[in-house]
Design an enzyme around this catalytic site. Sequence first.
Site, PDB file in Angstrom:
ATOM      1  N   SER A 101      84.781 -61.169  38.340  1.00 55.41           N
ATOM      2  CA  SER A 101      83.476 -60.335  37.275  1.00 55.41           C
ATOM      3  C   SER A 101      84.337 -59.520  36.439  1.00 55.41           C
ATOM      4  O   SER A 101      84.585 -58.937  35.508  1.00 55.41           O
ATOM      5  CB  SER A 101      82.784 -59.325  37.972  1.00 55.41           C
ATOM      6  OG  SER A 101      82.005 -59.653  38.347  1.00 55.41           O
ATOM      7  N   GLU A 195      76.890 -65.034  34.917  1.00 61.81           N
ATOM      8  CA  GLU A 195      77.221 -64.858  36.214  1.00 61.81           C
ATOM      9  C   GLU A 195      75.134 -65.607  37.023  1.00 61.81           C
ATOM     10  O   GLU A 195      74.298 -65.424  35.965  1.00 61.81           O
ATOM     11  CB  GLU A 195      76.429 -63.218  36.483  1.00 61.81           C
ATOM     12  CG  GLU A 195      78.110 -62.441  35.777  1.00 61.81           C
ATOM     13  CD  GLU A 195      78.880 -62.695  37.745  1.00 61.81           C
ATOM     14  OE1 GLU A 195      78.279 -62.980  38.184  1.00 61.81           O
ATOM     15  OE2 GLU A 195      80.134 -61.662  37.091  1.00 61.81           O
TER      16      GLU A 195
END
Length: 319
Positions: A101, A195
């Site tokens: 991330s 994601e």
Amino acid sequence: MTPDLRRTGTRTRTRIALPAVALLVAALVGGCGRADGASTAAATGATTTTTAAGAASAAAADAAFAELEQRFGARLGVYAVDTGSGREVVHRTDERFAFASTIKSLAAGALLRKASDADLDKVVPYRQEDVLAWAPITSQHVATGMKLRDLAAAAIQYSDNTAANLVFAELGGPAAVQQSLRDLGDSTTSVDRTEPTLNEATPGDTRDTSTPRVLAADLHRYVLGDVLPEGRRGLLTDWLVGNTTGGPYIRAGVPADWRIGDKTGNAGYGTRNDVAVAWPSGGRAPIVIVVLTDRGKADATSDDALIAQATKTVVSALG
């Protein structure tokens, strides 16, 4: 073409560098896989001149990083640079790691470079089926949608995966995010998925990976360089400083009175990362710090203390 150094087991020696002429270093650093090293030197002022004292400090840091790898059963990648003096600390700095991330910070930078004020204020609609498992902010606004600027903030400050995917979509998808980095001079980082699949982090897979050195250069350009106008740099900085997920990591390894803006990452195979800009107290120039870690086993867990301890070693080495 950058060689895949992701899991070679070769340990990069730590270096504490002192001021020299950055452009000379950029001209001298060359060869396959090192173009981004040259651009990092130019972007941050990092150099490669080492004194006896610097060599001793580097040896101590290198021993400390090796001990951390052994103690935590992890691979550790570090790149840090004092943007005032040009001194740097490196360890496995050109090996590939899954960025997880941390890419959200660079995607937000790309968005701030591309989007108009009107774009940032537009409301982006999305559906319940778009909401991923980790979506602490977007899950609360399905009925109304969210402004694009708020999605970028949520992606950084809460690592909201749905928000990150919506920002990626606004930019044109992973390929467009990668191109935004190529436009900065980054020929290393590979952005391939959204994601949550970008977090697979399978050993040997170069998708969704980068190196500590290159991530530091990209973050430096967005937060401290002239890629963004001052107001946009300030907005990105505010988002990073307001991050809620970074407490146990780089923030825990620096003095309490330093100001930190960071973005964390968490992925498979025990991957745990943090990328940050630190503003020391007393008016000292900012320090860019990137710490990437993994454990090479599918079911491995991470230990938050590793990044904090590695950061303490960086702070000690830079003095």
